[in-house]
Enzyme design. Structure first.
Site, mmCIF file in Angstrom:
data_model
loop_
_atom_site.group_PDB
_atom_site.id
_atom_site.type_symbol
_atom_site.label_atom_id
_atom_site.label_comp_id
_atom_site.label_asym_id
_atom_site.label_seq_id
_atom_site.Cartn_x
_atom_site.Cartn_y
_atom_site.Cartn_z
ATOM 1 N N ASP A 12 0.689 -1.244 -0.047
ATOM 2 C CA ASP A 12 0.160 -0.086 0.056
ATOM 3 C C ASP A 12 0.958 1.229 0.046
ATOM 4 O O ASP A 12 1.926 1.473 0.710
ATOM 5 C CB ASP A 12 -0.901 -0.079 1.114
ATOM 6 C CG ASP A 12 -2.007 1.208 1.196
ATOM 7 O OD1 ASP A 12 -2.875 1.193 0.583
ATOM 8 O OD2 ASP A 12 -1.465 2.217 1.794
ATOM 9 N N GLU A 14 0.739 5.560 0.497
ATOM 10 C CA GLU A 14 0.051 6.863 0.662
ATOM 11 C C GLU A 14 0.791 7.841 -0.108
ATOM 12 O O GLU A 14 2.029 7.799 -0.506
ATOM 13 C CB GLU A 14 0.267 7.103 2.028
ATOM 14 C CG GLU A 14 -0.578 6.115 3.141
ATOM 15 C CD GLU A 14 -2.145 6.069 2.606
ATOM 16 O OE1 GLU A 14 -2.431 7.142 2.437
ATOM 17 O OE2 GLU A 14 -2.356 4.953 2.773
ATOM 18 N N ASN A 61 -4.949 11.052 4.759
ATOM 19 C CA ASN A 61 -3.880 9.975 5.524
ATOM 20 C C ASN A 61 -3.253 10.647 6.674
ATOM 21 O O ASN A 61 -2.685 9.820 7.341
ATOM 22 C CB ASN A 61 -2.915 9.623 4.340
ATOM 23 C CG ASN A 61 -2.195 11.021 3.799
ATOM 24 O OD1 ASN A 61 -1.894 11.767 4.537
ATOM 25 N ND2 ASN A 61 -1.889 10.821 2.533
ATOM 26 N N HIS A 152 -5.874 4.603 6.607
ATOM 27 C CA HIS A 152 -5.222 5.436 5.570
ATOM 28 C C HIS A 152 -3.767 5.631 5.854
ATOM 29 O O HIS A 152 -3.384 6.826 5.610
ATOM 30 C CB HIS A 152 -6.166 6.821 5.463
ATOM 31 C CG HIS A 152 -7.404 6.442 4.878
ATOM 32 N ND1 HIS A 152 -7.626 6.024 3.728
ATOM 33 C CD2 HIS A 152 -8.616 6.945 5.640
ATOM 34 C CE1 HIS A 152 -9.072 6.087 3.483
ATOM 35 N NE2 HIS A 152 -9.622 6.532 4.774
ATOM 36 N N ASP A 157 -3.082 -0.172 6.421
ATOM 37 C CA ASP A 157 -4.107 -0.670 5.344
ATOM 38 C C ASP A 157 -3.587 -1.960 4.821
ATOM 39 O O ASP A 157 -4.335 -2.833 4.342
ATOM 40 C CB ASP A 157 -4.062 0.398 4.150
ATOM 41 C CG ASP A 157 -4.959 1.575 4.737
ATOM 42 O OD1 ASP A 157 -5.816 1.494 5.691
ATOM 43 O OD2 ASP A 157 -5.008 2.508 3.738
#
Length: 196
Positions: A12, A14, A61, A152, A157
């Protein structure tokens, strides 16, 4: 190939915004390796995106400019990220988003793009629990009884996505729909891709 023999890397990112084509960059990456249902490694880093994070992204986030001070640029950890992903099947929630950003970062530092297999947990969940009003991570977590350590943020996540992935794989195996890695990939790849 037997699914139990393959290593999967759940990933994942951000980002500073929603579009690498518009100059947005990765500001955090988290990844977990799974083999035979067990965690076999983790990778996490904040990343200096070398551009401001948008207010909308920061609001979502919770990543502030102060949190990115002193973080390495992607170029400094590209080799480590590439090595961590190498030889595995990439898994992500809404995989196109993460893959586009990761490959953009690799291109910017003249690293080979990821060209292995990719499984999207959305595609798996659509097969396992058809008819949901949405397949976003929050609803999938509720549907599968998965809790977040943080939402987030990359590792929170990733951990939730890893749980959802394993639950989907378990149900697909029980139904006889994913008896091999090849069958799982056919269900989980969100687009047809050719390995070079």
């Amino acid at each position: 190939m037997d699914i139990a023999d393959m290593t999967f890397t759940i990933v994942d990112v951000e980002t500073t915004g929603l579009s690498p084509a518009m100059g947005d960059r990765v500001c955090e990456i988290g990844a977990v390796k799974l083999k035979g249902g067990a965690m076999s490694g983790t990778f996490h880093s904040m990343i200096d995106p070398q551009r401001p994070i948008s207010p909308a992204a920061s609001a979502k986030n919770g990543i502030t400019p102060e949190m990115l001070k002193g973080a390495p640029a992607f170029a400094a950890i590209a080799k480590d990220i590439h090595a961590f992903l190498s030889g595995t099947v990439l898994v992500a929630q809404n995989a196109q988003f993460d893959l586009d950003f990761i490959n953009n970062e690799f291109r910017l530092v003249a690293f080979p793009e990821w060209n292995g297999y990719v499984i999207d947990t959305i595609s798996l969940a659509r097969r396992v629990v058809p008819g949901l009003p949405s397949y976003n991570l929050d609803l999938l977590a509720r549907t599968f009884g998965v809790t977040f350590t943080s939402r987030h943020r990359s590792m929170g996540d990733v951990e939730a996505t890893a749980d959802i992935f394993q639950k989907c794989v378990g149900r697909l195996k029980e139904a006889g729909a994913a008896r091999s890695l090849e069958e799982l990939i056919k269900i989980g790849e969100p687009w047809r891709r050719t390995r070079r």
